[in-house]
Scaffold this active site. Structure first.
Site, mmCIF file in Angstrom:
data_model
loop_
_atom_site.group_PDB
_atom_site.id
_atom_site.type_symbol
_atom_site.label_atom_id
_atom_site.label_comp_id
_atom_site.label_asym_id
_atom_site.label_seq_id
_atom_site.Cartn_x
_atom_site.Cartn_y
_atom_site.Cartn_z
ATOM 1 N N GLU A 150 20.920 7.102 7.150
ATOM 2 C CA GLU A 150 20.322 5.766 7.151
ATOM 3 C C GLU A 150 21.301 4.738 6.600
ATOM 4 O O GLU A 150 21.320 3.592 7.018
ATOM 5 C CB GLU A 150 19.076 5.861 6.267
ATOM 6 C CG GLU A 150 18.363 4.583 5.971
ATOM 7 C CD GLU A 150 17.476 4.720 4.743
ATOM 8 O OE1 GLU A 150 17.797 5.513 3.826
ATOM 9 O OE2 GLU A 150 16.451 4.030 4.711
ATOM 10 N N PRO B 271 0.817 -1.219 0.000
ATOM 11 C CA PRO B 271 0.000 0.000 0.000
ATOM 12 C C PRO B 271 0.853 1.274 0.000
ATOM 13 O O PRO B 271 0.483 2.258 -0.635
ATOM 14 C CB PRO B 271 -0.798 -0.128 1.299
ATOM 15 C CG PRO B 271 -0.905 -1.599 1.529
ATOM 16 C CD PRO B 271 0.419 -2.151 1.069
ATOM 17 N N ASP C 201 14.996 -4.467 1.532
ATOM 18 C CA ASP C 201 14.209 -4.142 0.348
ATOM 19 C C ASP C 201 14.837 -2.922 -0.298
ATOM 20 O O ASP C 201 14.793 -1.863 0.297
ATOM 21 C CB ASP C 201 12.737 -3.915 0.688
ATOM 22 C CG ASP C 201 12.536 -3.126 1.992
ATOM 23 O OD1 ASP C 201 13.400 -3.154 2.882
ATOM 24 O OD2 ASP C 201 11.495 -2.464 2.094
#
Ligand code: NAG
Ligand code: NAG
Ligand code: NAG
Ligand code: NAG
Ligand code: NAG
Ligand code: NAG
Ligand code: NAG
Ligand code: NAG
Length: 614
Positions: free
Chosen positions: A540, A307, A342
């Site tokens: 990150e 989503p 991912d």
């Protein structure tokens, strides 16, 4: 089919666990935070996935996320918006609007609908300064180099920026939000990740423990336990739209970390039923049999595109001609998201059984991953350890046996004698995947190997490091050696993976492995420090090829903040701060930082000078 299994699990979890929450009322939802040894949780009569009607699937989600040109520059924006009315009313009115517009709403119609029915993203969360935040945690005292010491103080400051608390209405009316309510405030990763994430929290919690923020750390662990109690497992992150996938299961490891710091054995004992429940979630929903060994894979139980990256996934699946093939790919995509990596060539299987291809070649569920099975072993060992604290010998034996079974599977299926390392295993082609990923060494971190064999394993692992030239990168060990522009591929470097490598080599306990461990820890700290002094940000991900460089590539821009990166640095500054020096010795890099940071720096100067001004 998978879907109904998932729903059944939810029911089972509710009924089995009802006994656990001992006679608490199911009346009006209330927030229950305990200061004693019981675990805080939330009770609500509202189905925890009521808002899934809006945020997980259906025509409304599809129509808005597929609008051309896109209504939002980041697909995650829409699913993080709040509802102004109930999900049912929103859907009813949306359907009426669609009917009125002949199922062909204009972009303007959709914009108007969103304006009327949705509130801004992230408004259910408020900034929160952790009440146990300390100006000068003792890890700072363990750092010799003045520049690094100052940096340690600043990293500790960042916790205050990453603290978030849910508004009370989220707990009263969870159906109006995509966020999953939790009883305690959290530390989020940062950037676009405005809610808590599962595996990120392991390194965040360790950083908090080293920063002496025990109650914030405990609160986050309680949140996860409360989620297991209500939902049966821990979704990838704190949003309902992650309902089909989890992330690398590190909750039991979080409890272990907390207990190691606080000696609060009772906390672990009280958590046991829920930790077992999570372990069984993986065993019941993620197990495969390979050469007669039960091992686990990353997977997903939902239907449709992600989503939060809806149009991206629809595009990735565009080259497939049937709904069945598209659905299969969506599962592979979400399973890769469950792995935390991912995306990466780690999960590509090409037609000839290599890691070539693109996202359409994702075959995550056909790959038995080293890390997940090492974590399953570790979870079983830790559950046995906690049961031994509780004096339950029967359960100790049961979980030692389960750990032994995973260990055997790891040895027989994942260890590859030729490569001299553990490797992911390709079930389709019945062969090891001889590609470097830091997780290949994850058994070292959690001691999922025969300890009596340490010397031999060390010799083989050191040869593997040499052969793959892993020690040649100035900015840290890259995630893979394949440069495919996916964010978990070369040249990107990630803090949790450096952690697994460094702590794993240290565990091996041979002089060569310990040496390499210290070398990599030092390199990582210095390279992160360089990036920080250049940009005043923690990233990150970083760049293996550039000392002090940060990462790029993948679905979204590089994010700053950043929870797990900060956690790893704080732990290593704490453990090795006496031995690492930036080499400048003059505080020169520090003064550059100070000129920008200003006020905070005054405090730091005072600290370095050994005077306390406040
Ligand atoms: C959405 O998914 C749920 C199960 O998670 C399913 O019952 C429902 O039919 C789906 N709705 C649509 C509109 O596809
Ligand atoms: C939340 O949902 C309830 C019913 O589902 C609705 O009555 C209420 O107005 C909503 N609250 C907000 C702030 O939108
Ligand atoms: C698996 O177990 C079955 C039954 O015990 C045995 O017949 C078979 O040979 C085993 N297969 C392998 C690959 O070990
Ligand atoms: C992946 O590569 C294939 C060719 O092998 C191509 O048809 C397809 O469009 C590519 N898909 C993506 C998502 O790049
Ligand atoms: C990737 O998958 C596509 C679609 O199935 C296929 O056409 C292509 O050959 C695959 N790529 C490789 C390198 O095998
Ligand atoms: C562990 O290693 C020792 C020493 O090599 C060996 O004797 C023992 O059989 C091994 N145990 C297992 C379970 O492989
Ligand atoms: C360890 O390595 C030595 C030397 O290569 C070898 O003789 C020995 O059998 C090995 N032990 C095990 C348990 O593999
Ligand atoms: C440890 O590393 C140093 C420098 O990198 C090297 O000189 C030394 O020989 C190493 N020691 C061992 C036991 O590998």
């Amino acid at each position: 089919m998978l879907k109904s299994a998932n729903i059944k699990l939810l029911l089972v979890s509710w009924s089995c666990l009802a006994a656990l929450s001992q006679a608490k009322s199911y009346g009006s939802p209330d927030l229950d935070i305990d200061n004693d040894n019981s675990i805080a949780t939330i009770e609500s009569t509202v189905d925890p996935f009521e808002s899934c009607k809006i945020y997980c699937n259906g025509t409304l989600l599809h129509t808005i996320q597929m609008a051309k040109p896109p209504l939002f520059s980041d697909s995650k924006t829409f699913v993080d918006m709040t509802l102004k009315y109930s999900p049912d009313k929103t859907l009813e009115d949306f359907n009426a609007m669609m009917e009125a517009k002949n199922q062909q709403p204009s972009r303007e119609d959709l914009k108007n609908f969103i304006k009327e029915y949705f509130g801004d993203k992230g408004t259910e969360l408020e900034s929160w300064v952790p009440s146990d935040w300390k100006e000068n945690p003792s890890f700072v005292d363990r750092i010799s180099d003045p520049d690094l010491k100052q940096w340690g103080v600043q990293l500790n400051d960042i916790w205050k920026k990453l603290g978030r608390k849910m508004k009370d209405d989220v707990i009263k009316s969870p159906q109006n939000y995509s966020i999953i309510p939790v009883p305690n405030p959290v530390i989020v990763p940062g950037g676009r990740f405005i809610e808590f994430y599962y595996w990120d929290s392991y390194w965040i919690i360790r950083g908090l423990l080293y920063s002496e923020m025990y109650s914030t750390a405990r609160g986050m662990i309680e949140n996860f336990l409360s989620i297991v109690e209500r939902i049966g497992f821990i979704p990838n992150g704190g949003r309902v739209y992650y309902h089909g996938r989890s992330q690398p299961p590190l909750l039991t490891g979080m409890v272990k970390s907390y207990v190691d710091f606080t000696n609060d054995d009772q906390f672990a004992i009280n958590a046991l039923k829920l930790l077992e429940h999570e372990f069984n979630f993986f065993l019941n929903n993620r197990a495969v049999s390979v050469n007669n060994h039960t091992l686990c894979i990353y997977s997903d139980s939902s239907e449709g595109p992600r989503p939060e990256s809806y149009s991206e996934d629809v595009n990735t699946a565009a080259s497939f001609d049937s709904d069945e093939k598209k659905e299969h790919l969506y599962t592979q995509i979400k399973a890769a998201a469950e792995s935390g990596m991912d995306f990466s060539t780690r999960w590509f299987i090409s037609e000839d059984g290599t890691n070539a291809g693109n996202l359409s070649n994702l075959s995550t569920t056909s790959i038995v991953p080293v890390d997940l099975n090492a974590y399953m072993f570790w979870n079983a060992k830790l559950i046995a350890e906690f049961y031994s604290k509780a004096g339950n010998i029967k359960k100790v034996t049961e979980y030692e046996e389960k750990a032994g079974e995973f260990l055997l599977g790891i040895q027989e299926v994942l260890w590859n004698e030729e490569a001299g390392c553990w490797l992911d295993y390709d079930i389709e082609n019945k062969k090891s995947r001889n590609y470097f990923v830091p997780t290949n060494l994850s058994p070292l971190w959690v001691k999922a190997y025969n300890i009596s064999d340490s010397e031999n394993i060390s010799a083989k692992i050191m040869a593997y490091i040499e052969k793959n030239k892993l020690d040649t990168y100035p900015g840290g060990v890259p995630n893979t050696l394949a440069a495919q522009n996916e964010q978990w591929d070369f040249p990107n470097v990630w803090a949790p993976m450096q952690y697994i490598l460094v702590e794993g080599l240290n565990n091996l306990n041979t002089p060569e492995a310990k040496n390499m461990s210290m070398k990599w820890a030092t390199r990582w700290v210095k390279s992160n420090f360089k990036a920080y002094t250049d940009h005043l940000d923690m990233y990150e991900k970083y760049d293996a090829q550039v000392f002090g460089g940060h990462g790029t590539g993948g679905e979204y821009d590089v994010q700053t903040g950043f929870g797990w990166s900060n956690g790893v640095i704080i732990e290593w500054l704490s453990k090795h701060g006496r031995d690492i020096s930036t080499g400048s010795g003059s505080g020169a890099s520090a003064s550059r930082v100070m000129s920008v940071v200003g006020v905070a720096a005054v405090t730091i100067v005072a600290l370095i000078a050994g005077r306390v001004l406040w």
